[in-house]
Scaffold this motif. Structure first.
Motif, PDB file in Angstrom:
ATOM      1  N   PHE A 141       0.810  -1.219   0.000  1.00  0.00           N
ATOM      2  CA  PHE A 141       0.000   0.000   0.000  1.00  0.00           C
ATOM      3  C   PHE A 141       0.841   1.265   0.000  1.00  0.00           C
ATOM      4  O   PHE A 141       0.432   2.282  -0.535  1.00  0.00           O
ATOM      5  N   THR A 142       2.071   1.177   0.508  1.00  0.00           N
ATOM      6  CA  THR A 142       2.970   2.344   0.371  1.00  0.00           C
ATOM      7  C   THR A 142       3.273   2.573  -1.105  1.00  0.00           C
ATOM      8  O   THR A 142       3.375   3.719  -1.545  1.00  0.00           O
ATOM      9  N   SER A 143       3.407   1.486  -1.860  1.00  0.00           N
ATOM     10  CA  SER A 143       3.673   1.642  -3.291  1.00  0.00           C
ATOM     11  C   SER A 143       2.525   2.379  -3.973  1.00  0.00           C
ATOM     12  O   SER A 143       2.750   3.255  -4.796  1.00  0.00           O
ATOM     13  N   VAL A 144       1.295   1.997  -3.593  1.00  0.00           N
ATOM     14  CA  VAL A 144       0.156   2.679  -4.216  1.00  0.00           C
ATOM     15  C   VAL A 144       0.178   4.162  -3.871  1.00  0.00           C
ATOM     16  O   VAL A 144      -0.048   5.013  -4.726  1.00  0.00           O
ATOM     17  N   ILE A 145       0.519   4.482  -2.619  1.00  0.00           N
ATOM     18  CA  ILE A 145       0.569   5.902  -2.244  1.00  0.00           C
ATOM     19  C   ILE A 145       1.601   6.614  -3.098  1.00  0.00           C
ATOM     20  O   ILE A 145       1.337   7.661  -3.685  1.00  0.00           O
TER      21      ILE A 145
ATOM     22  N   GLY B  66       2.072   9.978  -9.860  1.00  0.00           N
ATOM     23  CA  GLY B  66       1.217   9.947 -11.042  1.00  0.00           C
ATOM     24  C   GLY B  66      -0.017  10.813 -10.912  1.00  0.00           C
ATOM     25  O   GLY B  66      -0.983  10.619 -11.642  1.00  0.00           O
ATOM     26  N   GLY B  67       0.021  11.769  -9.968  1.00  0.00           N
ATOM     27  CA  GLY B  67      -1.155  12.598  -9.685  1.00  0.00           C
ATOM     28  C   GLY B  67      -1.792  13.178 -10.942  1.00  0.00           C
ATOM     29  O   GLY B  67      -3.021  13.155 -11.108  1.00  0.00           O
ATOM     30  N   LYS B  68      -0.950  13.667 -11.841  1.00  0.00           N
ATOM     31  CA  LYS B  68      -1.451  14.344 -13.031  1.00  0.00           C
ATOM     32  C   LYS B  68      -2.207  13.368 -13.932  1.00  0.00           C
ATOM     33  O   LYS B  68      -3.314  13.641 -14.380  1.00  0.00           O
TER      34      LYS B  68
END
Ligand code: ATP
Length: 604
Positions: free
Chosen positions: A223-227, A233-235
């Protein structure tokens, strides 16, 4: 357990401090035992009418003679009030000493523990900076970050608890057992029945805890990876309106994590109640047995029995803690594994004793029959690459996406090692050069600009604090960056934010070019950005690139028309092989060639 002992081995440099801690533990447990034992003379003073009946029989053993010394000190004079004061003073002194030793010991062990995790983090960081890029290709950044943070934290607790408990609790247990044994060996033996029962329980719980310990760390890594992917990759996430998809993805990982945590918690929480029920059942049995003995007028005095019970109750806590230690050692297995996986990783690219230093680039770079695979699926990414690049030549590399252009230039500074053939600089195989001196020869501007969360000045100087400001300004001017830098809030001291988020794409490129210019390396590797900029920005960058290539050997993965036009030679890569080499005009002449098709596609 193996991993635990590997962790314990890391404590070796602190063995002297640990020895002091052990001595403090012994002092602590002696004063603790004394504080409990003193309840016997206290009870005797308060509840016995004839406290002067100090034993005049010859002492049966060492413990007995100690008791006689203590009794004769406390009860000499026959004054109950006097005896009470003496017991109170002794009690207070024992508790005071016990707490002083406890404080000293826990501070010392915490010092060692915190030093140890600092050492581990330092070693992990140094190790992974020495690893080849292949290592990172196979792993997710969030997972690596979580190893640094949570896995190291997890073993920090383990080290502390296991050290304190593995040394402290056995000493306490032995001290209490000795005392109990001397008061009544029969009762002590009966009390010991509970030990194997507890051990079986603890072993069962330990296995479960180990399993969930590993699962917790794995799902935390996921789940840290997803964060971190969502931060970087916010944009894209917003552009594709994938917020809900990402939320669901995160939710799944979060739920997995929660479940593993909860299952681990259940087994961990079962530990105390189960052992306590077993111990209390036995305690009740002892009370019944001893009460029977006292009623039948045995040699056990009532105050001694109460002293014995106090000792046995005190004994329960360290035995339970010792049980928890086994669990903690099991729990450390997962995190320790993940930490040692980094510490044990073998750097694939490193200096050997025979590596030589090369000061200058003199005449040529050669790819001789180079082949390369990333090893992930044994697919050859590059094959039969033969190319000679002369000093001061400007080479443009073109080819379809995925043809192998970036891979080819990554081999030069040995980000990856060739799988076949060799790369030679001035006739020396780059594998025989000291990495540092090899990499000093290259200035690199990557397509994805890497900037650090620091000031503009420090991003240009990157790691070189001794560089005078004039040189930085000169490089920025040549890179056409000076003017926009002055317009920022604090000029060269402006913080650019994480990964340069506060700068435009073109500005970031110019900072990266300034950084390469300042390094002033003889060979320039440039992966041109594919994103198009407005024409003003484009011109500024073009000018900066031309200055960067001036009087240097340059290898450019070309996406700009001007770059290929200015190149001395163009190398066309097709599916991992060099398909043709020549000037723009030469290559355009072969009308049906791949180059003219590429040219059509890219530049219309
Ligand atoms: P582009 O112009 O799109 O950047 P390129 O010509 O530079 O493409 P490379 O990035 O060198 O191509 O990639 C060549 C091949 O190697 C591709 O098929 C890619 O899938 C594979 N590849 C690239 N990087 C890795 C990696 N780190 N691990 C495994 N395979 C990789």
């Amino acid at each position: 357990m193996k991993q635990y002992f590997r962790l314990a081995k890391l404590l070796k440099p602190y063995r002297h401090l640990l020895l002091i801690a052990v001595i403090l533990v012994i002092l602590y447990s002696l004063s603790n035992a004394a504080s409990i034992y003193l309840s016997i003379p206290l009870l005797k003073t308060l509840f016995t009418n004839t406290p002067t009946d100090i034993s005049i029989l010859p002492a049966k053993n060492f413990f007995d003679s100690l008791r006689q010394v203590l009794d004769s000190y406390i009860f000499s004079g026959g004054d109950k009030y006097n005896s009470l004061i003496k017991v109170c003073i002794l009690l207070f002194s024992a508790y005071l000493l016990k707490n002083i030793f406890a404080f000293m010991q826990s501070t010392l062990t915490q010092y060692v523990e915190k030093k140890l995790v600092t050492d581990i983090r330092r070693r992990m960081f140094h190790k992974f900076n020495s690893l080849s890029l292949k290592y990172f290709n196979q792993r997710r950044s969030g997972d690596i970050v979580s190893r640094f943070i949570s896995d190291v934290n997890a073993i920090q607790n383990t080290v502390y608890i296991t050290f304190t408990d593995l040394i402290k609790q056995p000493i306490m247990i032995i001290t209490f057992l000795l005392m109990a044994f001397f008061i009544s060996w029969k009762l002590t033996l009966i009390s010991m029945i509970s030990v194997p029962v507890s051990v079986i329980l603890i072993a069962f719980l330990g296995k479960k805890l180990k399993k969930y310990g590993i699962r917790v760390q794995e799902s935390l890594g996921e789940f840290t990876s997803v964060i971190s992917e969502n931060i970087y990759g916010g944009k894209i996430i917003r552009a594709f309106s994938m917020e809900r998809f990402e939320n669901r993805r995160f939710e799944r990982k979060l739920v997995d994590y929660f479940r593993s945590l909860m299952k681990g918690a259940i087994y961990s929480n079962l530990n105390r109640p189960l052992t306590e029920v077993v111990s209390v059942a036995l305690g009740v049995f002892i009370i019944w047995y001893a009460g029977k003995e006292i009623f039948s007028g045995s040699s056990l005095a009532p105050e001694e029995f109460i002293g014995f019970l106090l000792i046995i109750f005190q004994l329960m806590a360290p035995i339970k803690d010792l049980g928890a230690v086994v669990n903690k050692m099991q729990e450390s297995h997962g995190p320790a594994n993940r930490i040692f996986e980094i510490l044990d990783a073998k750097p694939e690219i490193f200096d050997t004793e025979d590596s030589v230093v090369k000061q200058n680039f003199e005449s040529k770079i050669e790819f001789r029959d180079v082949g390369f695979t990333y090893d992930t699926d044994d697919r050859m990414i590059l094959e039969d690459i033969d190319l000679k690049i002369n000093k001061n030549e400007n080479i443009a590399i073109v080819g379809l996406s995925g043809a192998g252009k970036s891979t080819m230039v990554d081999l030069l500074p040995r980000f990856y090692d060739v799988s076949k053939g060799g790369i030679y600089i001035d006739g020396v195989n780059i594998k025989n050069l000291k990495l540092d001196s090899l990499r000093k020869m290259f200035g690199i501007v990557t397509q994805e600009i890497i900037l650090f969360n620091d000031t503009i000045r420090n991003n240009i100087a990157y790691g070189r604090e001794d560089i005078p400001m004039e040189k930085i300004i000169k490089a920025a001017k040549s890179a056409n960056a000076h003017d926009f830098i002055l317009e920022t809030e604090r000029g060269y001291d402006t913080e650019i934010g994480e990964r340069g988020l506060r700068l435009s794409g073109g500005q970031k490129q110019r900072i990266a070019i300034a950084r390469a210019l300042l390094k002033n390396a003889p060979i320039m590797i440039l992966d041109e950005a594919t994103s198009s900029l407005d024409s003003e920005s484009e011109n500024l960058i073009q000018e900066a690139i031309e200055r960067l290539m001036m009087n240097r050997t340059s290898i450019v993965i070309a996406h700009r028309l001007s770059t290929i036009r200015n190149a001395d030679r163009i190398v066309v890569i097709d599916d991992g092989r060099i398909s043709v080499v020549g000037t723009h005009e030469e290559l355009m002449e072969s009308k049906d060639g791949i180059y003219s098709k590429l040219y059509e596609m890219q530049f219309g």
